[in-house]
Design a protein around this motif. Structure first.
Motif, PDB file in Angstrom:
ATOM      1  N   ALA A  91       0.825  -1.206   0.000  1.00 27.56           N
ATOM      2  CA  ALA A  91       0.000   0.000   0.000  1.00 27.56           C
ATOM      3  C   ALA A  91       0.862   1.260   0.000  1.00 27.56           C
ATOM      4  N   VAL A  92       1.932   1.238   0.812  1.00 30.86           N
ATOM      5  CA  VAL A  92       2.835   2.394   0.836  1.00 30.86           C
ATOM      6  C   VAL A  92       3.522   2.568  -0.513  1.00 30.86           C
ATOM      7  N   GLY A  93       3.983   1.458  -1.101  1.00 36.67           N
ATOM      8  CA  GLY A  93       4.616   1.549  -2.415  1.00 36.67           C
ATOM      9  C   GLY A  93       3.661   2.066  -3.471  1.00 36.67           C
ATOM     10  N   THR A  94       2.409   1.645  -3.429  1.00 41.84           N
ATOM     11  CA  THR A  94       1.412   2.134  -4.390  1.00 41.84           C
ATOM     12  C   THR A  94       1.210   3.628  -4.250  1.00 41.84           C
ATOM     13  N   TRP A  95       1.108   4.091  -2.999  1.00 42.65           N
ATOM     14  CA  TRP A  95       0.888   5.529  -2.790  1.00 42.65           C
ATOM     15  C   TRP A  95       2.089   6.351  -3.245  1.00 42.65           C
ATOM     16  N   VAL A  96       3.300   5.870  -2.952  1.00 42.64           N
ATOM     17  CA  VAL A  96       4.505   6.610  -3.340  1.00 42.64           C
ATOM     18  C   VAL A  96       4.614   6.701  -4.859  1.00 42.64           C
ATOM     19  N   LEU A  97       4.397   5.589  -5.548  1.00 44.42           N
ATOM     20  CA  LEU A  97       4.472   5.601  -7.006  1.00 44.42           C
ATOM     21  C   LEU A  97       3.375   6.476  -7.620  1.00 44.42           C
ATOM     22  N   TRP A  98       2.197   6.399  -7.058  1.00 39.92           N
ATOM     23  CA  TRP A  98       1.099   7.211  -7.577  1.00 39.92           C
ATOM     24  C   TRP A  98       1.318   8.698  -7.314  1.00 39.92           C
ATOM     25  N   ARG A  99       1.908   9.013  -6.152  1.00 39.64           N
ATOM     26  CA  ARG A  99       2.065  10.421  -5.767  1.00 39.64           C
ATOM     27  C   ARG A  99       3.252  11.077  -6.442  1.00 39.64           C
ATOM     28  N   PHE A 100       4.372  10.354  -6.578  1.00 42.75           N
ATOM     29  CA  PHE A 100       5.594  10.988  -7.032  1.00 42.75           C
ATOM     30  C   PHE A 100       6.068  10.528  -8.407  1.00 42.75           C
ATOM     31  N   VAL A 101       5.557   9.427  -8.914  1.00 44.39           N
ATOM     32  CA  VAL A 101       6.017   8.932 -10.212  1.00 44.39           C
ATOM     33  C   VAL A 101       4.920   9.067 -11.241  1.00 44.39           C
ATOM     34  N   SER A 102       4.020   8.098 -11.247  1.00 43.91           N
ATOM     35  CA  SER A 102       2.945   8.127 -12.235  1.00 43.91           C
ATOM     36  C   SER A 102       1.828   7.208 -11.779  1.00 43.91           C
ATOM     37  N   THR A 103       0.638   7.552 -12.199  1.00 41.34           N
ATOM     38  CA  THR A 103      -0.506   6.711 -11.858  1.00 41.34           C
ATOM     39  C   THR A 103      -0.396   5.339 -12.504  1.00 41.34           C
ATOM     40  N   VAL A 104       0.215   5.280 -13.675  1.00 37.23           N
ATOM     41  CA  VAL A 104       0.359   4.008 -14.377  1.00 37.23           C
ATOM     42  C   VAL A 104       1.245   3.053 -13.580  1.00 37.23           C
ATOM     43  N   PHE A 105       2.330   3.587 -13.022  1.00 40.26           N
ATOM     44  CA  PHE A 105       3.256   2.755 -12.267  1.00 40.26           C
ATOM     45  C   PHE A 105       2.734   2.414 -10.874  1.00 40.26           C
ATOM     46  N   ALA A 106       1.636   3.018 -10.474  1.00 34.92           N
ATOM     47  CA  ALA A 106       1.105   2.743  -9.140  1.00 34.92           C
ATOM     48  C   ALA A 106       0.656   1.305  -8.982  1.00 34.92           C
ATOM     49  N   VAL A 107       0.275   0.676 -10.104  1.00 36.24           N
ATOM     50  CA  VAL A 107      -0.163  -0.721 -10.017  1.00 36.24           C
ATOM     51  C   VAL A 107       0.983  -1.644  -9.617  1.00 36.24           C
ATOM     52  N   LEU A 108       2.224  -1.184  -9.818  1.00 34.53           N
ATOM     53  CA  LEU A 108       3.366  -2.006  -9.419  1.00 34.53           C
ATOM     54  C   LEU A 108       3.441  -2.171  -7.912  1.00 34.53           C
ATOM     55  N   GLY A 109       2.873  -1.216  -7.191  1.00 34.43           N
ATOM     56  CA  GLY A 109       2.877  -1.329  -5.742  1.00 34.43           C
ATOM     57  C   GLY A 109       2.065  -2.510  -5.240  1.00 34.43           C
ATOM     58  N   ILE A 110       1.068  -2.919  -6.018  1.00 36.52           N
ATOM     59  CA  ILE A 110       0.268  -4.067  -5.622  1.00 36.52           C
ATOM     60  C   ILE A 110       1.119  -5.330  -5.634  1.00 36.52           C
ATOM     61  N   ALA A 111       1.974  -5.448  -6.656  1.00 39.79           N
ATOM     62  CA  ALA A 111       2.853  -6.618  -6.741  1.00 39.79           C
ATOM     63  C   ALA A 111       4.004  -6.541  -5.756  1.00 39.79           C
ATOM     64  N   LEU A 112       4.248  -5.344  -5.211  1.00 41.89           N
ATOM     65  CA  LEU A 112       5.368  -5.189  -4.280  1.00 41.89           C
ATOM     66  C   LEU A 112       5.168  -6.025  -3.020  1.00 41.89           C
ATOM     67  N   ALA A 113       3.928  -6.149  -2.567  1.00 46.18           N
ATOM     68  CA  ALA A 113       3.654  -6.921  -1.355  1.00 46.18           C
ATOM     69  C   ALA A 113       4.072  -8.380  -1.528  1.00 46.18           C
ATOM     70  N   ALA A 114       3.655  -8.988  -2.639  1.00 50.57           N
ATOM     71  CA  ALA A 114       3.997 -10.395  -2.884  1.00 50.57           C
ATOM     72  C   ALA A 114       5.504 -10.571  -3.043  1.00 50.57           C
ATOM     73  N   VAL A 115       6.164  -9.627  -3.711  1.00 52.72           N
ATOM     74  CA  VAL A 115       7.609  -9.727  -3.912  1.00 52.72           C
ATOM     75  C   VAL A 115       8.349  -9.636  -2.583  1.00 52.72           C
ATOM     76  N   LEU A 116       7.933  -8.713  -1.723  1.00 50.07           N
ATOM     77  CA  LEU A 116       8.608  -8.549  -0.435  1.00 50.07           C
ATOM     78  C   LEU A 116       8.436  -9.774   0.448  1.00 50.07           C
ATOM     79  N   VAL A 117       7.218 -10.318   0.481  1.00 52.99           N
ATOM     80  CA  VAL A 117       6.976 -11.491   1.320  1.00 52.99           C
ATOM     81  C   VAL A 117       7.799 -12.679   0.823  1.00 52.99           C
ATOM     82  N   ARG A 118       7.790 -12.917  -0.484  1.00 52.13           N
ATOM     83  CA  ARG A 118       8.541 -14.039  -1.032  1.00 52.13           C
ATOM     84  C   ARG A 118      10.045 -13.851  -0.827  1.00 52.13           C
ATOM     85  N   ARG A 119      10.524 -12.620  -0.991  1.00 51.95           N
ATOM     86  CA  ARG A 119      11.942 -12.352  -0.801  1.00 51.95           C
ATOM     87  C   ARG A 119      12.353 -12.574   0.650  1.00 51.95           C
TER      88      ARG A 119
END
Length: 241
Positions: A91-119
């Motif tokens: 959720a934090v990654g989604t907000w940061v990408l949406w706020r400071f990068v681009s709305t398109v890249f905000a969807v990457l924050g959703i996948a960030l949770a799964a990547v962090l847990v698996r890592r």
């Protein structure tokens, strides 16, 4: 004289009745306190939101996967806690990408949770596997000494599980328990390899399987393997340095 005896008897009976009533009321009060404490504990367990969510999560496919991965990693965290941290990071990654990068890249924050847990789980499992590999020389020596004393392989594995620290302790205890309940040695060893398998582990466990099937000098083989694993351990340390 008779009147005095009647009076004394009446007073004695009254005192006995009062003492008995007091004891009875004390027992009733103790029982009520015990029942109230039990109901409070049961109610606290039933209405614990985190525990309830964790139990519901463990009944799902994702929850069962998290339980297995946490067990392999040697972590005592609840699955709901790990999932919650991953979701919060996503959720934090989604907000940061949406706020400071681009709305398109905000969807990457959703996948960030799964990547962090698996890592996180992968790194924990790798560290636990390395600890188990470092314990293999000592494990081979313990098994060799137990076999030299005439103990069965299941008993030797149980002794190694009590003498060695984690993670070898829990893994070997699991194998010994499986053998005591009638599981074939090959099956129990295969489960161990699935959990903390490596080339060094395969060599040691294959020796145990071959010796159990065809006989031979298991003690000599285990002591040779212990020396070889010590040399490999020293070589790996020097390469890392």
């Amino acid at each position: 004289m008779v009147v005095l005896a009647i009076i004394v008897g009446s007073l004695t009976a009254s005192m006995m009745f009062v003492l008995a009533l007091r004891q009875f009321l004390g027992l009733v009060a103790s029982r009520r306190r015990a029942v109230g404490a039990a109901e409070f504990a049961r109610g606290e367990r039933e209405f614990s939101l985190v525990r309830e969510l964790d139990e519901r999560l463990q009944r799902t496919r994702l929850g069962r996967w998290l339980v297995r991965e946490l067990d392999l990693a040697g972590l005592n965290h609840r699955p709901i806690h790990v999932l919650g941290v991953g979701v919060a990071a996503g959720a934090v990654g989604t907000w940061v990408l949406w706020r400071f990068v681009s709305t398109v890249f905000a969807v990457l924050g959703i996948a960030l949770a799964a990547v962090l847990v698996r890592r996180y789980l992968s790194r924990a499992k790798a560290r636990r596997r390395e600890k188990f590999i470092a314990q293999l020389p000592e494990l081979a020596r313990v098994l060799a000494n137990a076999s030299h004393a005439g103990l069965s392989l299941a008993t030797a594995l149980g002794i190694a599980g009590t003498e060695l620290p984690e993670p070898a302790s829990s893994e070997l205890t699991r194998v010994a328990t499986r053998l005591k309940f009638g599981a074939p040695l090959a099956t129990a060893i295969e489960e161990l390899n699935d959990r903390v398998g490596s080339r060094e582990t395969n060599v040691l466990m294959s020796t145990l399987i071959v010796a159990s099937r065809s006989g031979g000098s298991l003690v000599t083989a285990l002591r040779d393997i212990a020396e070889t694993l010590d040399q490999r351990k020293e070589t790996r340390r020097e390469v890392t340095t």
